[in-house]
Design a protein around this motif. Structure first.
Motif, PDB file in Angstrom:
ATOM      1  N   THR A   7      -6.619  -2.162   1.397  1.00  0.00           N
ATOM      2  CA  THR A   7      -5.232  -1.895   1.777  1.00  0.00           C
ATOM      3  C   THR A   7      -4.384  -3.161   1.789  1.00  0.00           C
ATOM      4  N   GLU A 158      -6.798  11.295  -6.389  1.00  0.00           N
ATOM      5  CA  GLU A 158      -6.739  11.474  -4.932  1.00  0.00           C
ATOM      6  C   GLU A 158      -6.770  10.134  -4.204  1.00  0.00           C
ATOM      7  N   ARG A 162      -3.691   8.494  -1.869  1.00  0.00           N
ATOM      8  CA  ARG A 162      -3.905   8.080  -0.462  1.00  0.00           C
ATOM      9  C   ARG A 162      -3.535   6.615  -0.267  1.00  0.00           C
ATOM     10  N   GLU A 165       0.243   5.688  -0.229  1.00  0.00           N
ATOM     11  CA  GLU A 165       1.015   6.086   0.956  1.00  0.00           C
ATOM     12  C   GLU A 165       1.172   4.934   1.940  1.00  0.00           C
ATOM     13  N   SER A 166       0.282   3.942   1.864  1.00  0.00           N
ATOM     14  CA  SER A 166       0.341   2.833   2.829  1.00  0.00           C
ATOM     15  C   SER A 166       1.574   1.975   2.556  1.00  0.00           C
TER      16      SER A 166
END
Length: 177
Positions: A7, A158, A162, A165-166
């Protein structure tokens, strides 16, 4: 289950570039049901290991006359240069990008294929694409079946959605407007 995507953005990302969409092999849509926009391998993309990457992309129509070009398999492809893209279709969308040799298809040249995560109404060969490669998902793999390849591509999508979105990744969306 795969390891989660990091991330935090670190070198060599982000890689932000613009290029023209070129002829591919015609397999993404017809064989896999997952259309891809093929782009030339830039020096920055060529430095990346073969694998699956993620980020954002945006299509840019080009004012050019309609052309027909022959693909390597002899099939004729209409290059409309994105003339039929709606306003919505020129927004920034998430993407996954395959960089490598596609061992399932025994390619001998390194290619870059972008799957823009959006359902488009028409082809856009010859349009420009601006993309931001933000991270790595997994290495390039060989598959024994087309179904296994499709399943992994859907998992890649997928995971990319995900991760994007961060706030760490989402902040790059505006850099390709």
């Amino acid at each position: 289950m795969r390891d989660p995507i990091k991330t935090k953005i670190s070198e060599p990302y982000p890689i932000i570039e613009e290029s023209e969409i070129i002829n591919g092999f015609g397999r993404g849509s017809s064989e896999l049901g997952i259309p891809t926009a093929n782009i030339p391998i830039s020096s920055n993309l060529n430095k990346l290991d073969p694998g699956i990457y993620f980020g954002f992309s945006k299509l840019i129509p080009v004012s050019k006359d309609l052309e027909t070009k022959k693909r390597s398999d002899g099939h004729l492809v209409e290059f409309n240069h994105g003339a039929n893209l709606s306003g919505e279709e020129t927004c920034v969308f998430p993407m996954v990008m395959s960089i490598g040799y596609n061992p399932f298809y025994n390619n001998t040249e390194k290619t870059a294929e972008v799957h823009i995560i959006h359902k488009f109404q028409d082809n856009f060969y010859g349009a420009k694409i601006k993309h931001a490669v933000l991270g790595y998902i997994r290495p390039e793999l060989n598959y024994t079946t087309k179904e296994a390849l499709i399943e992994d591509i859907n998992l890649d999508i997928e995971m990319a959605l995900r991760a994007l979105e961060s706030s760490e990744y989402n902040q790059y969306k505006h850099k390709i407007l």
